[in-house]
Design an enzyme around this catalytic site. Structure first.
Site, PDB file in Angstrom:
ATOM      1  CE  LYS A   1      19.021  29.667 -35.322  1.00 49.11           C
ATOM      2  NZ  LYS A   1      18.499  31.043 -35.227  1.00 49.11           N
TER       3      LYS A   1
ATOM      4  NE  ARG B   1      26.384  33.895 -34.881  1.00 50.58           N
ATOM      5  CZ  ARG B   1      26.947  33.022 -34.060  1.00 50.58           C
ATOM      6  NH1 ARG B   1      28.168  33.256 -33.601  1.00 50.58           N
ATOM      7  NH2 ARG B   1      26.314  31.923 -33.704  1.00 50.58           N
TER       8      ARG B   1
ATOM      9  NE  ARG C   1      22.527  34.165 -31.066  1.00 49.99           N
ATOM     10  CZ  ARG C   1      22.972  34.654 -32.221  1.00 49.99           C
ATOM     11  NH1 ARG C   1      23.342  33.831 -33.181  1.00 49.99           N
ATOM     12  NH2 ARG C   1      23.054  35.954 -32.407  1.00 49.99           N
TER      13      ARG C   1
ATOM     14  CD  GLU D   1      12.544  22.665 -28.723  1.00 52.04           C
ATOM     15  OE1 GLU D   1      11.466  23.254 -28.981  1.00 52.04           O
ATOM     16  OE2 GLU D   1      13.384  23.102 -27.913  1.00 52.04           O
TER      17      GLU D   1
ATOM     18  CE  LYS E   1      19.737  29.120 -39.541  1.00 53.39           C
ATOM     19  NZ  LYS E   1      19.233  30.490 -39.309  1.00 53.39           N
TER      20      LYS E   1
ATOM     21  CB  SER F   1      26.174  31.491 -43.667  1.00 54.81           C
ATOM     22  OG  SER F   1      26.420  31.146 -42.305  1.00 54.81           O
TER      23      SER F   1
ATOM     24  CE1 TYR G   1      21.744  33.458 -47.022  1.00 57.84           C
ATOM     25  CE2 TYR G   1      22.719  31.327 -46.508  1.00 57.84           C
ATOM     26  CZ  TYR G   1      22.119  32.498 -46.102  1.00 57.84           C
ATOM     27  OH  TYR G   1      21.897  32.715 -44.761  1.00 57.84           O
TER      28      TYR G   1
END
Length: 332
Positions: free
Chosen positions: A203, A213, A224, A240, A255, A281, A320
């Site tokens: 990610k 958001r 972040r 990871e 992602k 998004s 989506y």
């Protein structure tokens, strides 16, 4: 006089002549079962709330979420990933709503399981960012830094509460070190060996999260970058992956999807579990915005983007457009 030897000896175009020919020789196919629908449910609203930055996507009411889940089942979609949006006044420093059995996400999990049973994989976002007043994915220490190990304790409790609420799959998205192992242990301790973990293994700290958001009513100040991955790095992603597999991840995810197809391909080559990718998004909004301007063919762009993600190695895609695309695939 024609010299036939001067013509091409091989003509790949013969395999592109008609729609039927192209369909027959296609190396990559989309299927409704490949798709997972991310969905937002907002506490305290009586009508679905449109998300301005994501045309066509809404923050659902509990009733409209159940309807969306039923439509996904009818279209042949495999799963629904739920994100809860609590009332602003209920957010606090440790994300209490995330572990409250009556928190909006847990309520929504019970609603959707009651509506669709096992006909749709009901997945839950396991993260604190929607429920904290600072908007970070974990608990902060006295210096304002995300405390990895204190956050793991919260994740363990969240996993148990979400499992009790009906999640088939939990999706830890916070990028804390050791999160998969802690969550697996927490689930096993309450006898929920049946609940699977979809690890947000790769990610990146991406600019493409912007519309999300708004979708979750984020309270984040700052960024972040101390826990999400650097977009410049590949080895970090593969490290990871190795850790998540060792800790017991049942599925892994990359992602965002579109800007990181090279990473997705590497992960798909090395993973011995199903690989998912999240078309986020910003990817959605760019296509919708360009189509609204008349600059691209919306339907073709959607299918092309999803085919590229599938071709790069994703077994499943969170998008989506899941229900819409599944309905169109079913009519072909």
């Amino acid at each position: 006089m024609t010299t036939y030897g001067s013509f091409p000896g091989t003509r790949p175009r013969r395999l592109r002549t008609t729609p039927t020919m192209r369909r027959m020789v296609a190396e990559t196919r989309l299927h409704p079962a490949d798709l997972i629908l991310p969905a937002f449910v907002r506490e305290g609203v009586s009508e679905p709330v449109p998300i301005e930055a994501m045309p066509g996507v809404v923050q659902h009411t509990r009733d409209s979420l159940k309807k969306a889940a039923a439509e996904a089942v009818a279209a042949g979609v495999s799963g629904i990933m739920l994100f809860g949006v609590p009332e602003e006044s209920k957010k606090d420093a440790v994300g209490t709503e995330g572990t409250d059995p009556d928190g909006i996400l847990q309520v929504a999990l019970r609603d959707v399981r009651a509506e669709v049973g096992d006909d749709l994989l009901v997945m839950s976002d396991l993260c604190l960012d929607e429920t904290t007043d600072h908007g970070h994915c974990g608990v902060l220490d006295e210096h304002g830094r995300v405390d990895n190990d204190a956050t793991l304790e919260r994740y363990a409790e969240m996993a148990q509460v979400q499992a009790d609420a009906g999640a088939h799959v939990v999706g830890p998205s916070g990028m804390m070190d050791g999160q998969i192992g802690v969550i697996r242990d927490a689930l096993d301790q309450i006898g929920r060996e049946d609940v699977a973990i979809l690890a947000y293994t790769v990610k990146y700290a991406s600019a493409f999260y912007g519309p999300f958001r708004e979708a979750v009513g984020s309270s984040l100040k700052g960024d972040r970058k101390t826990y999400q991955q650097d977009p410049a790095n590949v080895r970090d992603a593969l490290r990871e992956l190795a850790l998540d597999l060792e800790e017991g991840a049942d599925m892994v995810m990359v992602k965002p999807a579109g800007p990181y197809l090279d990473i997705l391909a590497r992960v798909a080559d090395e993973a011995n579990v199903p690989v998912a990718a999240y078309q986020i998004s910003g990817e959605y909004s760019m296509i919708e915005a360009a189509a609204e301007k008349g600059w691209i063919d919306r339907d073709r762009a959607i299918l092309e983007s999803l085919t590229g993600i599938r071709r790069a190695g994703a077994r499943n895609i969170l998008t989506y457009w899941a229900t819409e695309v599944a309905q169109k695939l079913g009519r072909q």
